[in-house]
Design a protein around this motif. Structure first.
Motif: not given
Length: 506
Positions: A372-386
């Motif tokens: 599902p598309r929405y699962m990638f939102s979590i991945v993106v946040a995990a990359i962007v924040i650090p």
């Protein structure tokens, strides 16, 4: 209730039968409890997603019968909301670093915004007509497999913008706290809030963008009013040079052109019967009006920092956030509240950009379309924040280096899409077959598009003017890299694509 649903669903009759066996004690073949619990949790989650406004559709084409949305003004609101925030102000603050005064900055901003905003506004009009996301449309030029190259570059670009936004928001929250809240913690807060919006998808994003600009505009007006007297104290500058004008113009283009890589993502559900010209105007106005005004404000702030000791101190501490906090210091506690609101204004741009990133993941690796598309939102946040936490240490140096890398490739990319649509497809939307988007044998090879884009850099590189490199052409003219990328790619694509079409027949 769950059992009754399984009885009626042909795909789940096995589960229903096992449950019946268990009731009557015939449990020779029973399902492990852990697996039963997993099935139950999946059912609950599926029911929740279906009942919520969360968008499940990923990059799959939107069929004609599903393109029923008539809120055409949302195309204006989403661009306006994405640009009524601190991001264009921050880009405008780079103008004085090229030795330009406020008047020269304003003229450069006006010209380059009007010139480059037409590209994303135009490509967004293809969304309702084709039902295809922007980078899926690119497959009809770059092919099924070679499209991975611009998709990777687009992912890097969009992620970079998310990092910039996250840093600015985190710095604002840190400036308000007076040091008790580090920029890193502020970055985490901004990242999580944007995650919540992008997680939900198209409908929630459009509703949010429709109203998010209101508090953003009020907060910016208050900040401008409080710092108005300081804005008039512009530092003296030398007469503008061609190099300074064109290099700052490249910054503006690098801000605006990458929007073209996600423009259709926001219009695929709109009814295609609406006038493309009116839709273009909605997008164009939503892009240029807030961007021009706020970039000019940013240039005024950047030119006045050195003349206002309090602003300079804030800039040295937390950069953009520190300057805004200093501008609003005379308003006391209310001023701090306004800075918090200003930091939250970035969520409109951040969430919309994250939304497009989630779609690009599925285009890059087609097998991921089942996730599902929405699962990638979590991945993106995990990359962007650090990454944002690291980039915050040298923010403006990081920003200039990032911008230097995105304007050139995106100009080449949009040149291919525009020439393909208007020359080789004759502006006909029905040539983008929804039954062909994922079939390599029905798409171009993509060699022409990639070759034209890559070969354009034979002239782009000598035309670049960056801190880390200045080409021989740029030494005499200033940075004309993005102009070269667009023009040379368009010219080369014509013969290359004619040859490719003759060889592969599509």
């Amino acid at each position: 209730m769950m059992f009754h649903g399984h009885e009626q669903d042909g795909n789940e009759t096995i589960v229903g039968n096992k449950h019946v066996d268990k009731v009557f004690g015939q449990s020779d073949v029973t399902e492990p409890k852990a697996r039963t619990s997993m099935v139950t949790l999946r059912g609950i989650w599926a029911d929740f997603i279906s009942a919520s406004p969360i968008e499940e559709r990923g990059v799959m084409p939107v069929a004609l019968e599903d393109r029923t949305a008539t809120n055409y003004m949302s195309y204006f609101w989403i661009w306006a909301s994405m640009n009524i925030n601190l991001l264009p102000i921050t880009f405008g603050m780079l103008g004085p670093t090229y030795g330009l005064g406020l008047r020269d900055c304003a003229l450069v901003i006006l010209f380059f915004c009007l010139l480059t905003a037409a590209i994303p506004a135009y490509l967004g009009t293809l969304g309702p007509k084709t039902g295809l996301r922007q980078m899926i449309q690119a497959r009809f030029s770059f092919g099924r497999y070679l499209v991975s190259v611009p998709v990777i570059l687009n992912l890097a670009t969009l992620t970079g913008f998310c990092v910039v936004i996250c840093v600015i928001g985190g710095q604002c929250l840190s400036a308000v706290a007076g040091g008790s809240l580090t920029p890193a913690v502020g970055i985490v807060i901004i990242g999580v809030l944007a995650l919540l919006i992008s997680f939900c998808g198209y409908d929630v994003l459009h509703h949010y963008e429709r109203y998010a600009w209101i508090p953003a505009l009020i907060a910016i007006v208050i900040a401008t009013g409080c710092g108005g007297s300081g804005l008039s104290e512009q530092a003296p500058t030398e007469p503008a040079t061609a190099g300074g004008v064109l290099s700052f113009g490249m910054i503006i283009a690098s801000y605006m052109i990458p929007y073209a890589c996600l423009a259709s993502d926001f219009t695929t559900y709109l009814n295609p019967k609406f006038s493309s010209m009116r839709l273009f105007l909605y997008g164009f106005i939503g892009l240029v009006v807030p961007s021009i005004l706020l970039m000019v404000l940013g240039a005024a702030i950047g030119g006045a920092i050195s003349s206002n000791p309090e602003w300079q101190e804030g800039y040295d501490t937390t950069q953009v956030g520190g300057v805004l906090a200093a501008m609003l210091s005379r308003a006391g506690g209310f001023g701090k509240f306004v800075v918090v609101v200003l930091s939250l204004t970035l969520l409109g741009n951040f969430a919309a950009t994250m939304y497009s990133i989630t779609l690009n993941f599925q285009i890059l690796i087609p097998q991921l379309v089942v996730i599902p598309r929405y699962m990638f939102s979590i991945v993106v946040a995990a990359i962007v924040i650090p990454v944002s936490i690291k980039a915050a240490e040298e923010f403006f140096a990081s920003l200039e280096n990032f911008v230097a890398l995105i304007g050139y490739w995106s100009a080449a990319f949009v040149a291919v899409l525009i020439v393909e649509h208007n020359v080789f497809r004759g502006g006909q939307y029905d040539t983008y077959g929804q039954d062909s988007w994922n079939v390599a044998s029905r798409l171009p090879w993509g060699v022409a598009a990639l070759a034209a884009s890559a070969l354009s850099f034979a002239l782009v590189i000598p035309s670049m003017s960056q801190v880390w490199f200045e080409g021989p052409i740029a030494k005499k003219s200033g940075d004309i890299g993005f102009e070269m990328a667009f023009t040379v790619t368009a010219v080369l694509y014509l013969p290359f694509r004619y040859l490719e079409k003759r060889l592969c027949g599509r």
